[in-house]
Design an enzyme around this catalytic site. Sequence first.
Site, short mmCIF file in Angstrom:
data_model
loop_
_atom_site.label_atom_id
_atom_site.label_comp_id
_atom_site.label_asym_id
_atom_site.label_seq_id
_atom_site.Cartn_x
_atom_site.Cartn_y
_atom_site.Cartn_z
N LYS A 80 0.86 -1.18 0.00
CA LYS A 80 0.00 0.00 0.00
C LYS A 80 0.90 1.23 0.00
CE LYS A 80 -4.56 0.79 0.53
NZ LYS A 80 -5.69 -0.01 0.06
N GLY A 180 -24.79 3.13 2.61
CA GLY A 180 -23.94 3.69 1.55
C GLY A 180 -24.47 3.33 0.18
N GLY A 182 -23.10 4.48 -2.70
CA GLY A 182 -22.06 4.94 -3.62
C GLY A 182 -21.85 3.94 -4.73
N HIS A 183 -20.61 3.86 -5.20
CA HIS A 183 -20.32 2.97 -6.33
C HIS A 183 -20.72 1.54 -6.06
CE1 HIS A 183 -17.63 6.37 -7.35
NE2 HIS A 183 -18.01 6.04 -8.56
N VAL A 184 -20.20 0.97 -4.97
CA VAL A 184 -20.50 -0.44 -4.67
C VAL A 184 -21.94 -0.60 -4.21
CG1 VAL A 184 -19.84 -2.44 -3.30
CG2 VAL A 184 -18.08 -0.86 -4.04
N TYR A 186 -24.66 1.02 -4.82
CA TYR A 186 -25.68 1.07 -5.87
C TYR A 186 -25.74 -0.25 -6.63
CZ TYR A 186 -28.41 2.35 -9.91
OH TYR A 186 -29.39 2.35 -10.88
P1 NAD Z 1 -18.09 5.55 -2.57
O1 NAD Z 1 -17.36 6.72 -2.02
O2 NAD Z 1 -18.53 5.56 -3.99
O3 NAD Z 1 -19.41 5.28 -1.69
C1 NAD Z 1 -19.46 5.44 -0.32
C2 NAD Z 1 -20.80 6.07 0.01
O4 NAD Z 1 -20.96 6.12 1.43
C3 NAD Z 1 -20.94 7.51 -0.50
O5 NAD Z 1 -22.11 7.61 -1.28
C4 NAD Z 1 -21.03 8.33 0.78
O6 NAD Z 1 -21.86 9.47 0.64
C5 NAD Z 1 -21.62 7.31 1.74
N1 NAD Z 1 -21.42 7.64 3.15
C6 NAD Z 1 -20.36 8.26 3.74
N2 NAD Z 1 -20.58 8.38 5.06
C7 NAD Z 1 -21.78 7.80 5.32
C8 NAD Z 1 -22.55 7.61 6.48
N3 NAD Z 1 -22.15 8.03 7.67
N4 NAD Z 1 -23.74 6.96 6.37
C9 NAD Z 1 -24.18 6.53 5.18
N5 NAD Z 1 -23.49 6.69 4.03
C10 NAD Z 1 -22.31 7.33 4.11
O7 NAD Z 1 -17.19 4.28 -2.23
P2 NAD Z 1 -17.32 2.82 -2.84
O8 NAD Z 1 -16.31 2.66 -3.90
O9 NAD Z 1 -18.75 2.51 -3.10
O10 NAD Z 1 -16.80 1.94 -1.61
C11 NAD Z 1 -17.63 1.70 -0.50
C12 NAD Z 1 -16.85 0.93 0.56
O11 NAD Z 1 -16.39 -0.31 0.01
C13 NAD Z 1 -15.58 1.63 1.07
O12 NAD Z 1 -15.38 1.31 2.41
C14 NAD Z 1 -14.47 1.02 0.22
O13 NAD Z 1 -13.23 1.11 0.88
C15 NAD Z 1 -14.97 -0.40 0.11
N6 NAD Z 1 -14.47 -1.11 -1.06
C16 NAD Z 1 -14.72 -0.66 -2.30
C17 NAD Z 1 -14.24 -1.36 -3.42
C18 NAD Z 1 -14.55 -0.90 -4.81
O14 NAD Z 1 -14.37 -1.68 -5.76
N7 NAD Z 1 -15.01 0.31 -5.01
C19 NAD Z 1 -13.49 -2.53 -3.24
C20 NAD Z 1 -13.26 -2.99 -1.94
C21 NAD Z 1 -13.75 -2.27 -0.86
#
Ligand code: NAD
Length: 362
Positions: A80, A180, A182-184, A186
């Site tokens: 990392k 949440g 967000g990306h995942v 949804y």
């Molecule tokens: P993202 O930033 O797109 O989505 C996160 C969402 O959480 C956002 O919409 C944000 O507004 C919301 N959020 C923040 N604080 C909040 C709260 N207190 N209550 C409710 N919602 C809140 O991130 P992502 O890519 O969707 O990743 C989500 C999680 O999954 C993260 O912890 C990330 O580390 C983990 N993750 C993601 C991936 C990936 O492929 N994107 C892979 C492994 C792990």
Amino acid sequence: MDIFDLMDDEGHEQVIFCHDPRAKLKSIIAIHDTTLGPALGGTRMWPYRNTQEALIDVLRLSEGMTYKASVAGLALGGGKAVIIGDPKTEKTEELLRAHGQFVDTLCGRYITAEDVGISVDDMEFVYQETKYVTGIDSSPRGSGDPSPVTAFGCYHGIKASCLKQLGSDDLKGVRVAVQGAGHVGYYLCQDLAAEGAIITITDIEPSKVERVVNDFGATAVEPDAIYDVECEVFAPCALGAIINDRTVRRLRCRIVAGAANNQLAEDRHGDALDARGILYAPDYVINAGGLINVYSEIVGYDHDTSMQKARGIYDTLLSIFEIAEEEKIPSYKAADWLACQRLREAREESEKPDEMSAPAPV
Ligand code: NAD
């Protein structure tokens, strides 16, 4: 703080401090373990208060990557990088390129990707300085956004958890509270809705909640109310450390299974879930889809192969639940055990004398 003592604690191989005053870059790259392959893990940019805080974080995160890759069965080690600075105000092309130059000096021992504070677009600047980057769109082998694959793996992990805890992996009518959107989050809701799960959603951004409500008929709740929702599955897909002293007693679910990283504030919160009879799908196991996806970039990207491998999270989780039951340990410890077991086996294999190349006796 003796840095070698810190490295010794969890067996880190190498820590590189990178400094380019011209580009205002201060970053640290940590390589935890390369037994299984080159160390892969994202670059995080965060306004750490001091170097010690950044160092502790990068050591912890790189170790987590070793475990994640090991359990996912990938030929990757754990690494990392962290850049010290505020991504909103201090991120520049010069800084990102300088970081890329340092990554390049490691000649592939460390491969980077995006992480908190660093977007896919930012990685394009890093990619101009080094080929040891994954998860970018412009590379001929680029796999782009890993979120749909992470969500798909998480969906199969939820199914495996339901089989274990509820006796069936059919999600029709199963109540899932997703934190949440967000990306995942949804994409996960999309997969869950397609199978007839009943979704409750929350996010701090109302527009994201609205989208999930409109697209998948979910019910919205305020961010803090998600812990009190009566449901079969609580799926954290936002922040880390959300299973903590404040929340663990409030949960009214039978399973915690979601994509967020570092869900347990401390290990003892995994014990607390176990004591309450709540099945926990260890975060780095169920969210490995993204890593699986970027790994396939290294070996030759193929979307279908990535999806198939992400589906394998179902069987991996069932094995972990079985180990936990047999050994009478919480599932998070069973996951660590499995990760260490694979590393042990690989080390033993590499230490075996190679009979063909053994020197002839004199
Ligand atoms: P993202 O930033 O797109 O989505 C996160 C969402 O959480 C956002 O919409 C944000 O507004 C919301 N959020 C923040 N604080 C909040 C709260 N207190 N209550 C409710 N919602 C809140 O991130 P992502 O890519 O969707 O990743 C989500 C999680 O999954 C993260 O912890 C990330 O580390 C983990 N993750 C993601 C991936 C990936 O492929 N994107 C892979 C492994 C792990």
